[in-house]
Design a protein around this motif. Structure first.
Motif, PDB file in Angstrom:
ATOM      1  N   ALA A  86       0.830  -1.214   0.000  1.00  0.00           N
ATOM      2  CA  ALA A  86       0.000   0.000   0.000  1.00  0.00           C
ATOM      3  C   ALA A  86       0.855   1.251   0.000  1.00  0.00           C
ATOM      4  O   ALA A  86       0.413   2.318  -0.423  1.00  0.00           O
ATOM      5  CB  ALA A  86      -0.916  -0.003   1.219  1.00  0.00           C
ATOM      6  N   VAL A  87       2.102   1.123   0.482  1.00  0.00           N
ATOM      7  CA  VAL A  87       3.048   2.239   0.510  1.00  0.00           C
ATOM      8  C   VAL A  87       4.246   1.870  -0.353  1.00  0.00           C
ATOM      9  O   VAL A  87       4.796   0.768  -0.245  1.00  0.00           O
ATOM     10  CB  VAL A  87       3.507   2.561   1.946  1.00  0.00           C
ATOM     11  N   GLY A 118       0.272  12.135   1.553  1.00  0.00           N
ATOM     12  CA  GLY A 118       0.299  11.277   0.378  1.00  0.00           C
ATOM     13  C   GLY A 118       1.699  10.977  -0.089  1.00  0.00           C
ATOM     14  O   GLY A 118       1.952   9.925  -0.678  1.00  0.00           O
ATOM     15  N   LEU A 119       2.626  11.901   0.213  1.00  0.00           N
ATOM     16  CA  LEU A 119       3.994  11.775  -0.291  1.00  0.00           C
ATOM     17  C   LEU A 119       4.986  12.268   0.748  1.00  0.00           C
ATOM     18  O   LEU A 119       4.768  13.297   1.386  1.00  0.00           O
ATOM     19  CB  LEU A 119       4.146  12.619  -1.570  1.00  0.00           C
ATOM     20  N   ALA A 166      -2.802   6.650  -4.478  1.00  0.00           N
ATOM     21  CA  ALA A 166      -2.720   8.079  -4.787  1.00  0.00           C
ATOM     22  C   ALA A 166      -1.818   8.312  -5.991  1.00  0.00           C
ATOM     23  O   ALA A 166      -2.117   9.145  -6.862  1.00  0.00           O
ATOM     24  CB  ALA A 166      -2.207   8.853  -3.580  1.00  0.00           C
ATOM     25  N   PHE A 167      -0.704   7.587  -6.057  1.00  0.00           N
ATOM     26  CA  PHE A 167       0.206   7.719  -7.192  1.00  0.00           C
ATOM     27  C   PHE A 167      -0.473   7.304  -8.496  1.00  0.00           C
ATOM     28  O   PHE A 167      -0.342   7.983  -9.524  1.00  0.00           O
ATOM     29  CB  PHE A 167       1.454   6.869  -6.963  1.00  0.00           C
ATOM     30  N   LEU A 183       2.277  17.392  -8.106  1.00  0.00           N
ATOM     31  CA  LEU A 183       1.147  16.575  -8.557  1.00  0.00           C
ATOM     32  C   LEU A 183       0.339  16.021  -7.384  1.00  0.00           C
ATOM     33  O   LEU A 183      -0.901  15.992  -7.427  1.00  0.00           O
ATOM     34  CB  LEU A 183       1.644  15.430  -9.442  1.00  0.00           C
ATOM     35  N   PHE A 184       1.024  15.591  -6.322  1.00  0.00           N
ATOM     36  CA  PHE A 184       0.304  15.117  -5.134  1.00  0.00           C
ATOM     37  C   PHE A 184      -0.463  16.258  -4.485  1.00  0.00           C
ATOM     38  O   PHE A 184      -1.613  16.094  -4.067  1.00  0.00           O
ATOM     39  CB  PHE A 184       1.275  14.483  -4.133  1.00  0.00           C
TER      40      PHE A 184
END
Length: 242
Positions: A86-87, A118-119, A166-167, A183-184
């Protein structure tokens, strides 16, 4: 259960890649539940052979291959699509991003109780590169930061951690890996930053030149700025107005 996937884009790194994979294995041993995915971007050296041999005794090492070179963003994208975690963590295949930094990079996102991060973007300190490469990077980062307002001083650092889903929701294009913070943020995610160390290249040479980066960078920067301005924010209407 795989919680973390480490994705490594690599091309012609036969002399560096096994040391890097083994360093990652040691760095993440305490966390458990991880896999290492090396995406070989059509190497012409022995990279695939040495990786497949090492994978025989390292079952959580997976080797993906491109039949033709697609570049770093394409390799990262292939690795994320194939990942089970997931990560996702990424780092360059040349060994200049120390694997020991991975736990520090993962800490903010794994400990995020809000689910808003998210990042996590690594930012190199004491960078071990030539003067010309550092100067070109400083100029590019300054211009990018001014145009995109992404709050990141070093988007070219390969050390990053992010949420897989998310990516995959981001617009995909060549060289997108240089613009992940913008972008994130465009999609409403919070961005965390972690200072990371940097090493000199152990063997081989870079697959990119300052001229190559500059040639594509201007077009990419304009395109990403356009994407940020054209972002559509979805709205949810009350039930009685639907």
């Amino acid at each position: 259960m795989t919680q973390i996937s480490v994705v490594i884009p690599a091309r012609n790194e036969a002399e560096n890649i096994i040391t890097l994979v083994e360093d990652i294995d040691r760095a993440l041993a305490a966390l458990g539940g991880f896999e290492i995915i090396v995406v070989d971007d059509a190497s012409t050296d022995a990279s695939v052979a040495v990786l497949r041999k090492r994978a025989q005794s390292m079952p959580h090492l997976r080797v993906l291959t491109h039949d033709r070179s697609g570049g770093q963003s394409a390799a990262v994208h292939s690795g994320v699509l194939a990942s089970r975690g997931a990560v996702i963590c990424t780092l360059d295949g040349d060994g200049q991003n120390p694997a020991e930094e991975l736990p520090h990079l993962l800490a903010p996102i794994l400990g995020d109780a809000t689910g808003r991060i998210g990042l996590v973007a690594g930012q190199r300190v004491a960078r071990q590169d030539t003067w010309s490469k550092k100067a070109a990077s400083k100029f590019a980062n300054g211009l990018r930061g001014w145009m995109l307002q992404d709050g990141t001083r070093d988007t070219g650092c390969g050390l990053k951690a992010f949420r897989r889903e998310a990516f995959l929701a981001l617009p995909y294009f060549n060289h997108m890996h240089r613009y992940l913070p913008a972008l994130f943020a465009r999609d409403g995610w919070a961005i965390a930053h972690v200072d990371v160390t940097h090493r000199a290249r152990g063997a081989g040479r870079s697959n990119y030149s300052n001229l190559q980066r500059a040639a594509v960078g201007v077009v990419d920067l304009i395109g990403v700025a356009w994407l940020l301005r054209r972002r559509k924010i979805s709205t949810v209407l009350p039930d009685d107005l639907r």
